[in-house]
Design an enzyme around this catalytic site. Structure first.
Site, mmCIF file in Angstrom:
data_model
loop_
_atom_site.group_PDB
_atom_site.id
_atom_site.type_symbol
_atom_site.label_atom_id
_atom_site.label_comp_id
_atom_site.label_asym_id
_atom_site.label_seq_id
_atom_site.Cartn_x
_atom_site.Cartn_y
_atom_site.Cartn_z
ATOM 1 N N GLU A 78 1.396 3.621 2.129
ATOM 2 C CA GLU A 78 2.195 3.909 3.317
ATOM 3 C C GLU A 78 3.524 3.155 3.285
ATOM 4 O O GLU A 78 4.579 3.718 3.573
ATOM 5 C CB GLU A 78 1.424 3.520 4.594
ATOM 6 C CG GLU A 78 0.071 4.179 4.732
ATOM 7 C CD GLU A 78 -1.078 3.375 4.150
ATOM 8 O OE1 GLU A 78 -2.192 3.496 4.692
ATOM 9 O OE2 GLU A 78 -0.890 2.637 3.156
ATOM 10 N N CYS A 124 -4.892 1.864 6.356
ATOM 11 C CA CYS A 124 -5.584 0.572 6.384
ATOM 12 C C CYS A 124 -5.303 -0.123 7.709
ATOM 13 O O CYS A 124 -4.164 -0.264 8.114
ATOM 14 C CB CYS A 124 -5.079 -0.263 5.220
ATOM 15 S SG CYS A 124 -5.610 -1.964 5.259
ATOM 16 N N HIS A 139 0.832 -1.196 0.000
ATOM 17 C CA HIS A 139 0.000 0.000 0.000
ATOM 18 C C HIS A 139 0.873 1.257 0.000
ATOM 19 O O HIS A 139 2.093 1.185 0.133
ATOM 20 C CB HIS A 139 -0.929 -0.010 1.214
ATOM 21 C CG HIS A 139 -2.035 -1.017 1.089
ATOM 22 N ND1 HIS A 139 -3.204 -0.920 1.794
ATOM 23 C CD2 HIS A 139 -2.161 -2.134 0.330
ATOM 24 C CE1 HIS A 139 -4.002 -1.921 1.492
ATOM 25 N NE2 HIS A 139 -3.384 -2.676 0.620
#
Length: 85
Positions: A46, A71, A44
């Site tokens: 991040e 998330c 993801h």
């Protein structure tokens, strides 16, 4: 945050059904890492932003900006954050 949204748009067409997400790591008001969710089922935004930081020793003193809340559920990839209430 505008830069996060710009980065997020780079995932268009590759991450459905997930949302497009962009992320920045900022240290002393300077962007030191950028990332976005590139491919469904892969890292993801991040993780990609943190991986982009060259000097990892700066992470403890940095801020992480994300265009969508981080998330916190485990699906195809692990959670990006842990919520302890």
């Amino acid at each position: 945050m505008r830069r996060c949204v710009e980065l997020a748009s780079l995932g268009l067409g590759n991450i459905a059904p997930n949302p497009m997400v962009g992320s920045l790591v900022v240290h002393n008001n300077k962007i030191i890492g950028e990332g976005y969710h590139k491919i469904y089922g892969k890292q993801h935004a991040e993780v990609n932003a943190i991986s982009d930081v060259e000097d990892k020793s700066l992470l403890k003193e940095s801020l992480l900006y994300v265009s969508l809340e981080p998330c916190n559920h485990h699906g195809k990839t692990p959670a990006m954050c842990r919520l302890d209430y």
